[in-house]
Write an enzyme that holds these catalytic residues in place. Structure first.
Site, PDB file in Angstrom:
ATOM      1  N   CYS A   1      -0.167   3.464  -6.046  1.00  0.00           N
ATOM      2  CA  CYS A   1      -0.922   2.343  -5.490  1.00  0.00           C
ATOM      3  C   CYS A   1      -2.203   2.863  -4.856  1.00  0.00           C
ATOM      4  O   CYS A   1      -2.186   3.893  -4.175  1.00  0.00           O
ATOM      5  CB  CYS A   1      -0.037   1.709  -4.431  1.00  0.00           C
ATOM      6  SG  CYS A   1      -0.900   0.603  -3.357  1.00  0.00           S
TER       7      CYS A   1
ATOM      8  N   GLY B   1       2.973   2.525  -2.182  1.00  0.00           N
ATOM      9  CA  GLY B   1       3.478   2.974  -3.486  1.00  0.00           C
ATOM     10  C   GLY B   1       2.834   4.252  -3.995  1.00  0.00           C
ATOM     11  O   GLY B   1       1.683   4.562  -3.676  1.00  0.00           O
TER      12      GLY B   1
ATOM     13  N   GLY C   1       0.731  -1.260   0.000  1.00  0.00           N
ATOM     14  CA  GLY C   1       0.000   0.000   0.000  1.00  0.00           C
ATOM     15  C   GLY C   1       0.757   1.305   0.000  1.00  0.00           C
ATOM     16  O   GLY C   1       0.134   2.346  -0.138  1.00  0.00           O
TER      17      GLY C   1
HETATM   18  P1  5GP Z   1       6.954   3.838  -5.336  1.00  0.00           P
HETATM   19  O1  5GP Z   1       8.439   3.778  -5.302  1.00  0.00           O
HETATM   20  O2  5GP Z   1       6.462   4.353  -6.648  1.00  0.00           O
HETATM   21  O3  5GP Z   1       6.366   4.550  -4.174  1.00  0.00           O
HETATM   22  O4  5GP Z   1       6.450   2.327  -5.192  1.00  0.00           O
HETATM   23  C1  5GP Z   1       6.767   1.339  -6.131  1.00  0.00           C
HETATM   24  C2  5GP Z   1       6.072   0.046  -5.737  1.00  0.00           C
HETATM   25  O5  5GP Z   1       4.636   0.196  -5.790  1.00  0.00           O
HETATM   26  C3  5GP Z   1       6.314  -1.122  -6.665  1.00  0.00           C
HETATM   27  O6  5GP Z   1       7.567  -1.705  -6.509  1.00  0.00           O
HETATM   28  C4  5GP Z   1       5.161  -2.058  -6.305  1.00  0.00           C
HETATM   29  O7  5GP Z   1       5.428  -2.819  -5.152  1.00  0.00           O
HETATM   30  C5  5GP Z   1       4.047  -1.083  -5.971  1.00  0.00           C
HETATM   31  N1  5GP Z   1       3.085  -1.005  -7.071  1.00  0.00           N
HETATM   32  C6  5GP Z   1       3.328  -0.824  -8.378  1.00  0.00           C
HETATM   33  N2  5GP Z   1       2.178  -0.788  -9.093  1.00  0.00           N
HETATM   34  C7  5GP Z   1       1.177  -0.966  -8.208  1.00  0.00           C
HETATM   35  C8  5GP Z   1      -0.234  -1.038  -8.337  1.00  0.00           C
HETATM   36  O8  5GP Z   1      -0.827  -0.895  -9.407  1.00  0.00           O
HETATM   37  N3  5GP Z   1      -0.940  -1.277  -7.199  1.00  0.00           N
HETATM   38  C9  5GP Z   1      -0.311  -1.438  -6.000  1.00  0.00           C
HETATM   39  N4  5GP Z   1      -1.056  -1.704  -4.937  1.00  0.00           N
HETATM   40  N5  5GP Z   1       1.022  -1.332  -5.828  1.00  0.00           N
HETATM   41  C10 5GP Z   1       1.751  -1.110  -6.930  1.00  0.00           C
END
Ligand code: 5GP
Length: 345
Positions: A186, A183, A181
């Protein structure tokens, strides 16, 4: 129903307290780490920052650039065997230390993984990635992959609690990916109400993993270099980054022109955009749990790499850690009600 009343913290809830130090300059700080993996038995050295296995982040172009800085790319699972072949045939041998092959848990995913690893046996990292790492089917898949590839370094996730970290390590994972959660694209917390503040998840999961000789990757929620430093400070062995690496030349995602300003498309892997692209649409029984956004185009990723590594090095000097390895030992978090001064942002 029951309520747990311990406070759980995210990156925005803390700062790192500075400590007296004998270090003269941040250039003295070594960011390389060497790890020996509990199941595969092999060792690895490098800078433990990992580009996320999203098709807008974990591209071959990203892998080439980040490898020059000792960093790792979890290459997304939508490249064909031919593209893998093409990519690896022009690369230096050292690339194998800096890429992970991603896989889901379907039988097609498994066949594809087998084919890639058969064609390129030098590949050492497998990243088994599902949104919800709590299912029995996921654990069985992990066991199957471990049995098929005893020498590979297996990353498995995502989970956020110690007992599941233990189960995954006992089932064959060398490294457990932590984060549900946090991300940037996300929407799981909004759509389902499920999640765990990332810093607490990292601290609790690192403790569980290290007790069994395993490692963790903090995955998601880093919006600035300081968050990456906090993740390492909280005990993460590696930190995975998505959004901070989006919008660059090396990132995937369409370039869009809006009134003379350039943007790049960035979307979650469970967003409608990703599902339309890779799965023929959002299945009837599920909701999309990812956003699609346009991020300002930011040129080559090397600028962001410098920003992240410079920030972590500087964090180490503030607490007197001569190397990244010492950062978590020297970290004291203070709970805060403020972060950046917003006067001019
Ligand atoms: P960020 O660095 O952008 O904050 O987080 C990246 C991470 O978000 C990814 O490695 C993956 O675990 C998560 N993530 C990527 N796409 C999605 C999505 O569509 N839904 C959710 N719940 N998590 C995602």
């Amino acid at each position: 129903m029951r309520i747990e009343t311990d406070i759980k913290l995210g990156f925005k809830d803390v700062l790192i307290r500075p400590k007296r130090s004998t270090l003269k300059s941040r250039s003295q700080v070594a960011l390389d780490r060497t790890y020996t993996f509990v199941h595969s038995g092999s060792s690895w050295s490098g800078v433990p920052v990992v580009a996320a296995n999203m098709d807008t982040v974990g591209t071959f172009a990203m892998a080439s650039t980040l490898a020059n800085h000792g960093m790792v790319t979890a290459v997304h699972k939508h490249y064909s065997l031919e593209l893998w072949q093409e990519f690896l045939s022009v690369q230096d041998e050292s690339i194998y230390q800096h890429i992970m092959v991603s896989t889901g848990t379907s039988s097609d995913d498994f066949s594809r993984l087998q084919a890639i690893l058969k064609q390129h046996p030098q590949l050492r990292f497998i990243c088994i990635d599902v949104a919800n790492g709590y299912s029995e089917a996921f654990v069985s898949y992990l066991r199957k992959v471990r049995e098929a590839f005893p020498d590979k370094v297996i990353v498995a996730g995502n989970v956020v609690t110690g007992e599941m970290v233990e189960e995954l390590i006992l089932s064959g994972a060398d490294i457990v990916k932590v984060g549900i959660g946090p991300g940037s694209v996300c929407t799981t917390r909004v759509k389902t109400g499920v999640g765990y503040p990332q810093l607490s998840a990292v601290m609790e999961c690192a403790d569980a993993a290290h007790g069994l000789g395993g490692l963790i990757i903090s995955d998601g929620g880093c919006a600035c270099a300081g968050d990456v430093a906090k993740a390492f400070g909280g005990g993460a062995d590696m930190v995975m980054i998505g959004g901070m690496f989006a919008g660059h030349d090396e990132s995937g995602g369409e370039l869009v022109d809006r009134d003379g300003k350039r943007f790049k498309l960035f979307y979650g892997m469970s967003s409608e955009t990703a599902m339309d692209k890779h799965a023929g649409g959002v299945a009837e029984y599920r909701a999309s749990e990812g956003k699609t956004v346009e991020v300002p185009y930011r040129g080559p990723v090397v600028e962001t790499v410098r920003d992240v590594l410079g920030g972590v090095r500087s964090a180490c000097t503030y607490v007197g850690a001569g190397s990244l390895k010492e950062l978590s030992k020297r970290t004291t978090f203070i709970r805060v009600m403020e972060q950046e001064n917003q006067a001019f942002s």
